[in-house]
Design a protein around this motif. Sequence first.
Motif, mmCIF file in Angstrom:
data_model
loop_
_atom_site.group_PDB
_atom_site.id
_atom_site.type_symbol
_atom_site.label_atom_id
_atom_site.label_comp_id
_atom_site.label_asym_id
_atom_site.label_seq_id
_atom_site.Cartn_x
_atom_site.Cartn_y
_atom_site.Cartn_z
ATOM 1 N N ASP A 165 0.816 -1.229 0.000
ATOM 2 C CA ASP A 165 0.000 0.000 0.000
ATOM 3 C C ASP A 165 0.846 1.274 0.000
ATOM 4 O OD1 ASP A 165 -2.337 -1.609 0.159
ATOM 5 O OD2 ASP A 165 -2.078 -1.748 2.336
ATOM 6 N N LYS A 170 2.317 10.626 -1.549
ATOM 7 C CA LYS A 170 2.513 11.014 -0.151
ATOM 8 C C LYS A 170 4.000 11.128 0.174
ATOM 9 C CE LYS A 170 0.534 10.000 4.391
ATOM 10 N NZ LYS A 170 -0.360 9.085 5.158
ATOM 11 N N SER A 217 8.109 -0.818 6.922
ATOM 12 C CA SER A 217 6.781 -0.682 6.326
ATOM 13 C C SER A 217 6.593 0.741 5.818
ATOM 14 C CB SER A 217 5.692 -1.011 7.358
ATOM 15 O OG SER A 217 5.655 -0.019 8.365
ATOM 16 N N ASP A 219 4.145 2.722 6.643
ATOM 17 C CA ASP A 219 3.790 3.555 7.790
ATOM 18 C C ASP A 219 5.037 4.009 8.546
ATOM 19 O OD1 ASP A 219 1.085 3.403 7.259
ATOM 20 O OD2 ASP A 219 0.729 1.708 8.630
ATOM 21 N N GLU A 220 6.012 3.118 8.673
ATOM 22 C CA GLU A 220 7.249 3.486 9.355
ATOM 23 C C GLU A 220 8.049 4.506 8.535
ATOM 24 O OE1 GLU A 220 9.597 0.130 10.438
ATOM 25 O OE2 GLU A 220 8.066 -0.719 11.778
ATOM 26 N N ILE A 222 6.725 6.834 6.543
ATOM 27 C CA ILE A 222 6.062 8.127 6.731
ATOM 28 C C ILE A 222 6.347 8.672 8.128
ATOM 29 C CG2 ILE A 222 3.839 9.299 6.838
ATOM 30 C CD1 ILE A 222 4.830 8.590 4.012
ATOM 31 N N ASP A 223 6.373 7.793 9.109
ATOM 32 C CA ASP A 223 6.662 8.221 10.479
ATOM 33 C C ASP A 223 8.083 8.787 10.568
ATOM 34 O OD1 ASP A 223 5.953 8.334 13.348
ATOM 35 O OD2 ASP A 223 7.595 6.893 13.551
ATOM 36 N N ARG A 226 8.099 12.253 9.069
ATOM 37 C CA ARG A 226 7.507 13.227 9.987
ATOM 38 C C ARG A 226 8.535 13.649 11.045
ATOM 39 N NH1 ARG A 226 2.613 9.742 10.053
ATOM 40 N NH2 ARG A 226 1.038 10.731 8.703
#
Length: 235
Positions: A165, A170, A217, A219-220, A222-223, A226
């Motif tokens: 995904d 992004k 991942s 998500d990691e 993107i984290d 940030r």
Amino acid sequence: MKTNVVMISKDRDLFGVTIKQDTKTSFMSLTDLQEAYTRKRIQEGWNDKRIENILSNKESAERIYYILEKQGYMIETGFPVFMEMVKKESLIKVMKKFGAYKTVGRGENRRTMCNPYIWVLVAMELNPMLYAEVVTWLTDKLILNRIEAGDRYNALSRAASRFKDVDYVKIAKGLNYIVFNIHESMIRNKATEAELKELEQTQGNLIWAIDMGYIKSFDELIDMMRKMYKKKWLK
């Protein structure tokens, strides 16, 4: 990085005029050069000079021949033949024929572009002060850094493709926030050399973290981006 993009960077400011440059061909805008010269001419009291006049004299034709010959444009055309072509057709038409000069856009966006070495030759003929201002442009790394930053983004996309995904838009937006503190369309085309270098290094750090298994991942990823943003802008 194969896509041809017109650079509109503040690193290319000349007397208040941003000189546009193609990333793929390195062609620079003679239209912008004329505008910059005109602005400074009014301030300094220089003589009124037009680029088309510089490109209509024999001396310019001779110099431009050797610029083009040095870069491999004149594979089968010798100096006498070139000068005869200029005499019959004009220097501008001959440069167009050899792919060293072009007109792009329409209406208000219409502009004339040429080989960067020819551009510098014209700048030198316009005024010594103007030449001194622009000669360092062709030795900086602005175009190289943009190409490298683009190539590194492709490498980051490949590294992130192992995750499920993945949202590449992004990722691109996140990079813009980290480097520019804002996201807007085509913002990288306005970047300075330092910003492009930072973008390249940021992408390189993320690739390394993915390859070493620190990021496992999307998500990691993107984290992590940030955290990089907050570390830079929220100190």
